[in-house]
Write a protein that holds these residues in place. Structure first.
Motif, PDB file in Angstrom:
ATOM      1  N   ARG A  70       0.926  -1.102  -0.059  1.00 32.54           N
ATOM      2  CA  ARG A  70      -0.161   0.122  -0.163  1.00 32.54           C
ATOM      3  C   ARG A  70       0.820   1.234   0.021  1.00 32.54           C
ATOM      4  NH1 ARG A  70      -4.243   1.361   4.633  1.00 32.54           N
ATOM      5  NH2 ARG A  70      -4.645   3.407   3.929  1.00 32.54           N
ATOM      6  N   GLY A  71       0.586   2.276  -0.713  1.00 33.93           N
ATOM      7  CA  GLY A  71       1.420   3.330  -0.843  1.00 33.93           C
ATOM      8  C   GLY A  71       0.952   4.447   0.375  1.00 33.93           C
ATOM      9  N   TYR A  72       2.047   4.257   1.294  1.00 34.73           N
ATOM     10  CA  TYR A  72       1.928   5.458   2.115  1.00 34.73           C
ATOM     11  C   TYR A  72       2.558   6.588   2.084  1.00 34.73           C
ATOM     12  CZ  TYR A  72       0.234   1.208   4.665  1.00 34.73           C
ATOM     13  OH  TYR A  72      -0.143   0.014   5.172  1.00 34.73           O
ATOM     14  N   ASP A  73       2.102   7.764   2.558  1.00 31.80           N
ATOM     15  CA  ASP A  73       2.810   9.032   2.569  1.00 31.80           C
ATOM     16  C   ASP A  73       3.739   9.237   3.482  1.00 31.80           C
ATOM     17  OD1 ASP A  73       0.863  10.312   0.230  1.00 31.80           O
ATOM     18  OD2 ASP A  73      -0.700   9.813   1.717  1.00 31.80           O
ATOM     19  N   MET A  74       3.773   8.494   4.548  1.00 30.93           N
ATOM     20  CA  MET A  74       4.671   8.827   5.365  1.00 30.93           C
ATOM     21  C   MET A  74       4.886   7.417   6.681  1.00 30.93           C
ATOM     22  SD  MET A  74       5.022  11.873   8.381  1.00 30.93           S
ATOM     23  CE  MET A  74       3.460  11.636   8.871  1.00 30.93           C
ATOM     24  N   VAL A  75       5.807   6.984   7.027  1.00 28.80           N
ATOM     25  CA  VAL A  75       6.024   6.279   8.097  1.00 28.80           C
ATOM     26  C   VAL A  75       6.473   6.661   9.289  1.00 28.80           C
ATOM     27  CG1 VAL A  75       7.154   3.914   8.760  1.00 28.80           C
ATOM     28  CG2 VAL A  75       6.148   4.503   6.190  1.00 28.80           C
ATOM     29  N   VAL A  76       5.921   6.526  10.280  1.00 34.52           N
ATOM     30  CA  VAL A  76       6.411   6.997  11.491  1.00 34.52           C
ATOM     31  C   VAL A  76       6.880   6.023  12.721  1.00 34.52           C
ATOM     32  CG1 VAL A  76       5.584   8.266  13.719  1.00 34.52           C
ATOM     33  CG2 VAL A  76       4.618   9.064  11.554  1.00 34.52           C
ATOM     34  N   LEU A  77       8.017   6.014  13.083  1.00 31.40           N
ATOM     35  CA  LEU A  77       8.792   5.101  13.732  1.00 31.40           C
ATOM     36  C   LEU A  77       8.774   5.662  15.370  1.00 31.40           C
ATOM     37  CD1 LEU A  77      11.613   4.044  11.610  1.00 31.40           C
ATOM     38  CD2 LEU A  77       9.340   2.819  11.792  1.00 31.40           C
ATOM     39  N   ALA A  78       7.897   4.935  15.991  1.00 33.42           N
ATOM     40  CA  ALA A  78       8.105   5.261  17.612  1.00 33.42           C
ATOM     41  C   ALA A  78       9.432   4.735  18.366  1.00 33.42           C
ATOM     42  CB  ALA A  78       6.638   4.796  18.284  1.00 33.42           C
ATOM     43  N   GLY A  79      10.155   5.535  18.768  1.00 35.68           N
ATOM     44  CA  GLY A  79      11.336   4.924  19.575  1.00 35.68           C
ATOM     45  C   GLY A  79      10.972   4.152  20.582  1.00 35.68           C
ATOM     46  N   GLY A  80      11.923   3.924  21.674  1.00 37.54           N
ATOM     47  CA  GLY A  80      11.775   3.079  22.632  1.00 37.54           C
ATOM     48  C   GLY A  80      13.095   2.182  22.549  1.00 37.54           C
ATOM     49  N   VAL A  81      13.665   2.022  23.785  1.00 38.13           N
ATOM     50  CA  VAL A  81      14.750   1.353  23.899  1.00 38.13           C
ATOM     51  C   VAL A  81      14.802   0.101  23.210  1.00 38.13           C
ATOM     52  CG1 VAL A  81      16.708   0.416  25.355  1.00 38.13           C
ATOM     53  CG2 VAL A  81      15.498   2.472  25.879  1.00 38.13           C
ATOM     54  N   ALA A  82      13.672  -0.800  23.402  1.00 36.62           N
ATOM     55  CA  ALA A  82      13.646  -2.072  23.107  1.00 36.62           C
ATOM     56  C   ALA A  82      13.237  -2.297  21.636  1.00 36.62           C
ATOM     57  CB  ALA A  82      12.850  -3.031  24.080  1.00 36.62           C
ATOM     58  N   GLY A  83      12.017  -1.280  21.516  1.00 40.32           N
ATOM     59  CA  GLY A  83      11.173  -1.313  20.132  1.00 40.32           C
ATOM     60  C   GLY A  83      12.010  -0.590  18.872  1.00 40.32           C
ATOM     61  N   ALA A  84      12.898   0.211  18.959  1.00 42.58           N
ATOM     62  CA  ALA A  84      13.730   0.987  17.843  1.00 42.58           C
ATOM     63  C   ALA A  84      14.550  -0.208  17.326  1.00 42.58           C
ATOM     64  CB  ALA A  84      14.508   2.218  18.706  1.00 42.58           C
ATOM     65  N   GLY A  85      15.109  -0.869  18.171  1.00 42.41           N
ATOM     66  CA  GLY A  85      16.240  -1.968  17.775  1.00 42.41           C
ATOM     67  C   GLY A  85      15.327  -3.020  16.628  1.00 42.41           C
ATOM     68  N   LYS A  86      14.183  -3.257  17.040  1.00 37.72           N
ATOM     69  CA  LYS A  86      13.509  -4.152  16.455  1.00 37.72           C
ATOM     70  C   LYS A  86      13.169  -3.698  14.791  1.00 37.72           C
ATOM     71  CE  LYS A  86      11.807  -6.388  20.474  1.00 37.72           C
ATOM     72  NZ  LYS A  86      10.862  -6.737  21.541  1.00 37.72           N
ATOM     73  N   ASN A  87      12.974  -2.399  14.598  1.00 32.29           N
ATOM     74  CA  ASN A  87      12.554  -1.821  13.595  1.00 32.29           C
ATOM     75  C   ASN A  87      13.849  -1.505  12.415  1.00 32.29           C
ATOM     76  OD1 ASN A  87       9.993  -1.882  13.658  1.00 32.29           O
ATOM     77  ND2 ASN A  87       9.833  -0.031  14.756  1.00 32.29           N
ATOM     78  N   GLU A  88      14.968  -2.092  12.811  1.00 31.55           N
ATOM     79  CA  GLU A  88      16.234  -1.673  11.990  1.00 31.55           C
ATOM     80  C   GLU A  88      16.241  -2.713  10.978  1.00 31.55           C
ATOM     81  OE1 GLU A  88      19.577  -2.025  14.955  1.00 31.55           O
ATOM     82  OE2 GLU A  88      19.158  -0.095  15.540  1.00 31.55           O
ATOM     83  N   ASP A  89      17.629  -2.740  10.364  1.00 31.53           N
ATOM     84  CA  ASP A  89      17.685  -3.650   9.013  1.00 31.53           C
ATOM     85  C   ASP A  89      17.236  -5.046   9.408  1.00 31.53           C
ATOM     86  OD1 ASP A  89      18.662  -1.389   7.853  1.00 31.53           O
ATOM     87  OD2 ASP A  89      20.732  -1.857   8.118  1.00 31.53           O
ATOM     88  N   GLY A  90      16.574  -5.500   8.346  1.00 30.98           N
ATOM     89  CA  GLY A  90      16.211  -7.234   8.523  1.00 30.98           C
ATOM     90  C   GLY A  90      14.857  -6.933   8.741  1.00 30.98           C
ATOM     91  N   SER A  91      14.217  -5.888   9.303  1.00 35.35           N
ATOM     92  CA  SER A  91      12.734  -6.111   9.902  1.00 35.35           C
ATOM     93  C   SER A  91      11.838  -5.910   8.639  1.00 35.35           C
ATOM     94  CB  SER A  91      12.522  -5.284  10.839  1.00 35.35           C
ATOM     95  OG  SER A  91      12.048  -3.932  10.466  1.00 35.35           O
ATOM     96  N   PRO A  92      10.601  -6.336   9.007  1.00 32.50           N
ATOM     97  CA  PRO A  92       9.739  -6.157   7.695  1.00 32.50           C
ATOM     98  C   PRO A  92       9.384  -4.503   7.315  1.00 32.50           C
ATOM     99  CG  PRO A  92       8.707  -7.582   9.175  1.00 32.50           C
ATOM    100  CD  PRO A  92      10.081  -7.300  10.101  1.00 32.50           C
TER     101      PRO A  92
END
Length: 87
Positions: free
Chosen positions: A61-83
């Motif tokens: 789906r074409g999104y106009d923006m992707v917002v990544l919420a931080g968090g010590v544990a969560g941010a690392g899970k959204n790095e390279d190799g994640s969906p």
């Protein structure tokens, strides 16, 4: 209508996620909140979220923006190799 994806991985920072989601929805922007997997997960301070769809269902789906919420544990899970990278 603009659309925004907010992917949430376990350990996300609740204020960063909930505030953005709330403000965008008040502005009548389509917000898709997707977890790494469909179903329950939790934030850094144990706030429980229920994802209606996993990231796999949010792809294509074409999104106009992707917002990544931080968090010590969560941010690392959204790095390279994640969906998230494929969005």
């Amino acid at each position: 209508m603009a659309s925004v994806l907010v992917p949430l991985a376990d350990g996300f920072e609740e204020i960063e996620a909930v505030t953005v989601i709330d403000l965008l929805r008040r502005a009548d922007i389509d917000v898709v909140v997707a977890g790494r997997d469909q179903g329950p997960g939790s934030g850094w301070h144990r706030l429980v979220k229920q994802s209606r769809k996993g990231l796999g269902a949010a792809h294509g789906r074409g999104y106009d923006m992707v917002v990544l919420a931080g968090g010590v544990a969560g941010a690392g899970k959204n790095e390279d190799g994640s969906p998230v990278g494929g969005v």
